[in-house]
Design a protein around this motif. Structure first.
Motif, PDB file in Angstrom:
ATOM      1  N   THR A 128      50.447  -1.062  38.738  1.00  0.00           N
ATOM      2  CA  THR A 128      49.315  -0.803  39.624  1.00  0.00           C
ATOM      3  C   THR A 128      48.240  -0.091  38.832  1.00  0.00           C
ATOM      4  OG1 THR A 128      50.780  -0.623  41.522  1.00  0.00           O
ATOM      5  CG2 THR A 128      48.590   0.321  41.756  1.00  0.00           C
ATOM      6  N   THR A 129      47.013  -0.602  38.920  1.00  0.00           N
ATOM      7  CA  THR A 129      45.882  -0.046  38.195  1.00  0.00           C
ATOM      8  C   THR A 129      44.801   0.325  39.195  1.00  0.00           C
ATOM      9  OG1 THR A 129      46.359  -1.517  36.351  1.00  0.00           O
ATOM     10  CG2 THR A 129      44.205  -0.485  36.369  1.00  0.00           C
ATOM     11  N   GLU A 130      44.279   1.555  39.087  1.00  0.00           N
ATOM     12  CA  GLU A 130      43.175   1.980  39.948  1.00  0.00           C
ATOM     13  C   GLU A 130      41.863   1.597  39.288  1.00  0.00           C
ATOM     14  OE1 GLU A 130      43.109   5.965  41.353  1.00  0.00           O
ATOM     15  OE2 GLU A 130      45.251   5.965  41.786  1.00  0.00           O
ATOM     16  N   LEU A 131      41.006   0.962  40.063  1.00  0.00           N
ATOM     17  CA  LEU A 131      39.701   0.533  39.572  1.00  0.00           C
ATOM     18  C   LEU A 131      38.619   1.291  40.327  1.00  0.00           C
ATOM     19  CD1 LEU A 131      40.289  -3.317  39.495  1.00  0.00           C
ATOM     20  CD2 LEU A 131      40.455  -1.721  37.590  1.00  0.00           C
ATOM     21  N   THR A 132      37.613   1.769  39.612  1.00  0.00           N
ATOM     22  CA  THR A 132      36.486   2.455  40.234  1.00  0.00           C
ATOM     23  C   THR A 132      35.362   1.453  40.420  1.00  0.00           C
ATOM     24  OG1 THR A 132      37.119   4.487  39.122  1.00  0.00           O
ATOM     25  CG2 THR A 132      34.900   4.390  40.016  1.00  0.00           C
ATOM     26  N   LEU A 133      34.899   1.319  41.664  1.00  0.00           N
ATOM     27  CA  LEU A 133      33.838   0.376  41.978  1.00  0.00           C
ATOM     28  C   LEU A 133      32.524   1.116  42.173  1.00  0.00           C
ATOM     29  CD1 LEU A 133      35.733  -1.801  44.605  1.00  0.00           C
ATOM     30  CD2 LEU A 133      35.544  -2.180  42.151  1.00  0.00           C
ATOM     31  N   ARG A 134      31.419   0.415  41.924  1.00  0.00           N
ATOM     32  CA  ARG A 134      30.103   1.001  42.172  1.00  0.00           C
ATOM     33  C   ARG A 134      29.813   0.953  43.661  1.00  0.00           C
ATOM     34  NH1 ARG A 134      26.393  -1.224  37.221  1.00  0.00           N
ATOM     35  NH2 ARG A 134      27.667  -0.291  35.587  1.00  0.00           N
ATOM     36  N   GLU A 135      29.088   1.966  44.141  1.00  0.00           N
ATOM     37  CA  GLU A 135      28.819   2.073  45.568  1.00  0.00           C
ATOM     38  C   GLU A 135      27.886   0.973  46.046  1.00  0.00           C
ATOM     39  OE1 GLU A 135      27.497   5.881  46.803  1.00  0.00           O
ATOM     40  OE2 GLU A 135      28.938   6.919  45.559  1.00  0.00           O
ATOM     41  N   ASP A 136      28.214   0.414  47.195  1.00  0.00           N
ATOM     42  CA  ASP A 136      27.399  -0.558  47.912  1.00  0.00           C
ATOM     43  C   ASP A 136      26.968  -1.754  47.058  1.00  0.00           C
ATOM     44  OD1 ASP A 136      27.560   0.900  50.269  1.00  0.00           O
ATOM     45  OD2 ASP A 136      25.977   2.233  49.599  1.00  0.00           O
ATOM     46  N   ARG A 137      27.798  -2.163  46.126  1.00  0.00           N
ATOM     47  CA  ARG A 137      27.538  -3.360  45.324  1.00  0.00           C
ATOM     48  C   ARG A 137      28.771  -4.232  45.350  1.00  0.00           C
ATOM     49  NH1 ARG A 137      25.238  -2.358  39.564  1.00  0.00           N
ATOM     50  NH2 ARG A 137      25.210  -4.615  39.678  1.00  0.00           N
ATOM     51  N   ARG A 138      28.543  -5.515  45.371  1.00  0.00           N
ATOM     52  CA  ARG A 138      29.664  -6.455  45.319  1.00  0.00           C
ATOM     53  C   ARG A 138      30.184  -6.520  43.892  1.00  0.00           C
ATOM     54  NH1 ARG A 138      29.978 -10.404  49.365  1.00  0.00           N
ATOM     55  NH2 ARG A 138      30.492 -11.973  47.816  1.00  0.00           N
TER      56      ARG A 138
END
Length: 126
Positions: A35-45
């Motif tokens: 399992t890998t945690e990914l950080t996503l940018r806010e309010d972007r697809r």
């Protein structure tokens, strides 16, 4: 994101995103998962793609909806109540009352026992 190896041999994989961040690569043994945690940018697809032997295996598009989501409750300056609840207080009151009644009974019985009918000391006028 969880990646599983369902094959019989050790396999290499990579998790790629289209947001300009570096790919996450790894190696899995037979039957293993990671399992890998990914950080996503806010309010972007963000398109997330798992590749194996430079071929896409699975692809998913996710939007981090941080502005419209409900925020986590903020911590308060007050500590939570961790004392005894009302049932414990009632039990302590009942125990104290029972101890007082028992003490009164022992004090009363000690006053009447042993009651002797004969006079031990003679009265002064006799």
């Amino acid at each position: 994101m969880t990646v599983r190896n369902t094959g019989q041999g050790t396999e290499d994989y990579a998790i790629e995103r289209n947001d300009g961040s570096a790919a996450v690569a790894g190696r899995l043994g037979p039957g293993a998962s990671r399992t890998t945690e990914l950080t996503l940018r806010e309010d972007r697809r963000t398109r997330i793609e798992v590749t194996w032997r430079n071929r896409p295996v699975r692809e998913r598009t996710i939007t981090a909806d941080c502005r419209r989501g409900t925020p986590a409750p903020s911590p308060t300056d007050e500590l939570p109540y961790t004392g005894a609840d009302s049932t414990v207080l009632w039990a302590r009151a009942a125990t104290g009352t029972a101890a007082m009644v028992t003490g009164a009974i022992i004090f009363w019985y000690g006053g009447i026992w042993p009651r002797r009918r004969e006079q031990i000391f003679a009265k002064k006028g006799e």
